[in-house]
Design an enzyme around this catalytic site. Structure first.
Site, PDB file in Angstrom:
ATOM      1  N   ASP A  47       0.835  -1.206   0.000  1.00 12.53           N
ATOM      2  CA  ASP A  47       0.000   0.000   0.000  1.00 12.53           C
ATOM      3  C   ASP A  47       0.873   1.261   0.000  1.00 12.53           C
ATOM      4  O   ASP A  47       1.989   1.245   0.525  1.00 12.53           O
ATOM      5  CB  ASP A  47      -0.893  -0.027   1.253  1.00 12.53           C
ATOM      6  N   HIS A  51       2.933   3.633  -8.904  1.00  8.95           N
ATOM      7  CA  HIS A  51       2.800   2.206  -9.217  1.00  8.95           C
ATOM      8  C   HIS A  51       4.070   1.686  -9.896  1.00  8.95           C
ATOM      9  O   HIS A  51       4.500   0.562  -9.663  1.00  8.95           O
ATOM     10  CB  HIS A  51       1.577   1.962 -10.107  1.00  8.95           C
ATOM     11  N   LEU A  68      12.323 -19.814  -4.257  1.00  8.95           N
ATOM     12  CA  LEU A  68      11.212 -19.056  -3.676  1.00  8.95           C
ATOM     13  C   LEU A  68       9.938 -19.196  -4.514  1.00  8.95           C
ATOM     14  O   LEU A  68       9.987 -19.081  -5.739  1.00  8.95           O
ATOM     15  CB  LEU A  68      11.624 -17.575  -3.641  1.00  8.95           C
TER      16      LEU A  68
HETATM   17  C1  FPP Z   1      -1.652   0.271  -3.420  1.00  3.96           C
HETATM   18  O1  FPP Z   1      -1.291   1.608  -3.547  1.00  3.96           O
HETATM   19  C2  FPP Z   1      -1.166  -0.560  -4.503  1.00  3.96           C
HETATM   20  C3  FPP Z   1      -1.927  -1.163  -5.462  1.00  3.96           C
HETATM   21  C4  FPP Z   1      -3.388  -0.980  -5.564  1.00  3.96           C
HETATM   22  C5  FPP Z   1      -1.380  -2.019  -6.507  1.00  3.96           C
HETATM   23  C6  FPP Z   1      -0.066  -2.704  -6.252  1.00  3.96           C
HETATM   24  C7  FPP Z   1       0.677  -2.663  -7.524  1.00  3.96           C
HETATM   25  C8  FPP Z   1       2.022  -2.585  -7.641  1.00  3.96           C
HETATM   26  C9  FPP Z   1       2.941  -2.642  -6.506  1.00  3.96           C
HETATM   27  C10 FPP Z   1       2.673  -2.405  -8.989  1.00  3.96           C
HETATM   28  C11 FPP Z   1       2.584  -3.505  -9.960  1.00  3.96           C
HETATM   29  C12 FPP Z   1       2.706  -4.873  -9.377  1.00  3.96           C
HETATM   30  C13 FPP Z   1       3.353  -5.898  -9.972  1.00  3.96           C
HETATM   31  C14 FPP Z   1       3.314  -7.250  -9.360  1.00  3.96           C
HETATM   32  C15 FPP Z   1       4.115  -5.722 -11.203  1.00  3.96           C
HETATM   33  P1  FPP Z   1      -2.434   2.724  -3.564  1.00  3.96           P
HETATM   34  O2  FPP Z   1      -2.589   3.171  -4.972  1.00  3.96           O
HETATM   35  O3  FPP Z   1      -3.666   2.206  -2.915  1.00  3.96           O
HETATM   36  O4  FPP Z   1      -1.754   3.818  -2.680  1.00  3.96           O
HETATM   37  P2  FPP Z   1      -2.486   4.961  -1.837  1.00  3.96           P
HETATM   38  O5  FPP Z   1      -3.279   4.273  -0.766  1.00  3.96           O
HETATM   39  O6  FPP Z   1      -1.348   5.766  -1.281  1.00  3.96           O
HETATM   40  O7  FPP Z   1      -3.347   5.740  -2.801  1.00  3.96           O
END
Ligand code: FPP
Length: 232
Positions: free
Chosen positions: A12, A29, A123
């Site tokens: 997150d 992201h 892993l």
């Molecule tokens: C949360 O941050 C994250 C996500 C909803 C997506 C996770 C995706 C990635 C880490 C990138 C791509 C993944 C792979 C496996 C290639 P948020 O957008 O909810 O953050 P915020 O709460 O600060 O708005």
């Protein structure tokens, strides 16, 4: 105390990371993807057995269409760029969640990556895609109910072990540690069943800043926890 075998991470804080830098969310992201690379490499070197990453939740469809398409694009890019190194490092890729609802070409790319790495013995990396813990339990219950209806399963035979065999995580080691980054203290529908006896760790680091040192810090905290599994 022995280290964890299986660590799950709620990644997150990508949006907040970008906002603090006055960048578009996709930049967060993108850096989140770099954190995924670093974390998987470190987890392999440390010798964890399994890492499960919450990459796209069944609730993430509520985000604006352009952000969803950015996330799908990053997933495609990640697979293209990383599959060789993952394979070389002995990583076995797995998927949990109802990922077949993604675009057919992405589903094919994901499944090809799993097939290619299936016989690796390092892993295990489980990517949670279109994953929701409640949905996973419902899908497992439906499978059992269908078998009972078809007469191939005696409902009295349903126990915890059999139920677990119907979950997406079947065959993964028990979940030892669940980490959530960016300061929120919620499970957000991640691995609800599997978290029954997991240690929960909420850290302030935003996901794009997560790295080997942050993982090692988390493992050190885990090492100091006393786990009793209901005993005393
Ligand atoms: C949360 O941050 C994250 C996500 C909803 C997506 C996770 C995706 C990635 C880490 C990138 C791509 C993944 C792979 C496996 C290639 P948020 O957008 O909810 O953050 P915020 O709460 O600060 O708005």
């Amino acid at each position: 105390m022995a280290g964890p075998r299986h660590v799950a991470i709620i990644m997150d804080g990508n949006g907040r990371w970008a906002k603090r830098r006055h960048l578009p969310r996709v930049a967060g992201h993108r850096q989140g993807m770099e954190a995924v690379r670093r974390t998987i490499r470190a987890a392999g070197e440390i010798g964890l057995e399994a890492v499960t990453l919450y990459a796209f939740s069944s609730e993430n469809w509520r985000r604006p269409a352009d952000e969803i398409s950015d996330l799908m694009g990053l997933l495609r890019l990640y697979l293209q760029r990383e599959i060789d190194e993952l394979d070389r490092n002995g990583v076995r890729l797995r998927l949990i969640g109802d990922y077949r609802r993604f675009a057919p070409d992405l589903v094919q790319q994901l499944e090809a990556a799993c097939v290619r790495t299936a016989s690796n013995s390092g892993l295990t990396v489980a990517l949670a895609l279109n994953y929701g813990g409640q949905d996973e339990v419902v899908r497992a219950a439906r499978r059992l109910a269908e078998a009972a209806k078809a007469g191939t399963l005696d409902p009295a035979a349903i126990d915890i072990d059999l139920f677990e065999e119907c979950l997406d995580t079947a065959g993964l080691p028990p979940l030892d540690l669940m980490i959530r980054t960016s300061g929120e203290s919620r499970l957000s529908n991640f691995l609800l069943w599997q978290a029954a006896y997991a240690e929960l760790l909420f850290v302030d680091t935003l996901w794009p800043d997560f790295d080997r040192a942050a993982l090692e810090d988390a493992l050190a905290v885990f090492g100091k926890r006393e786990r009793r599994f209901g005993g005393r």
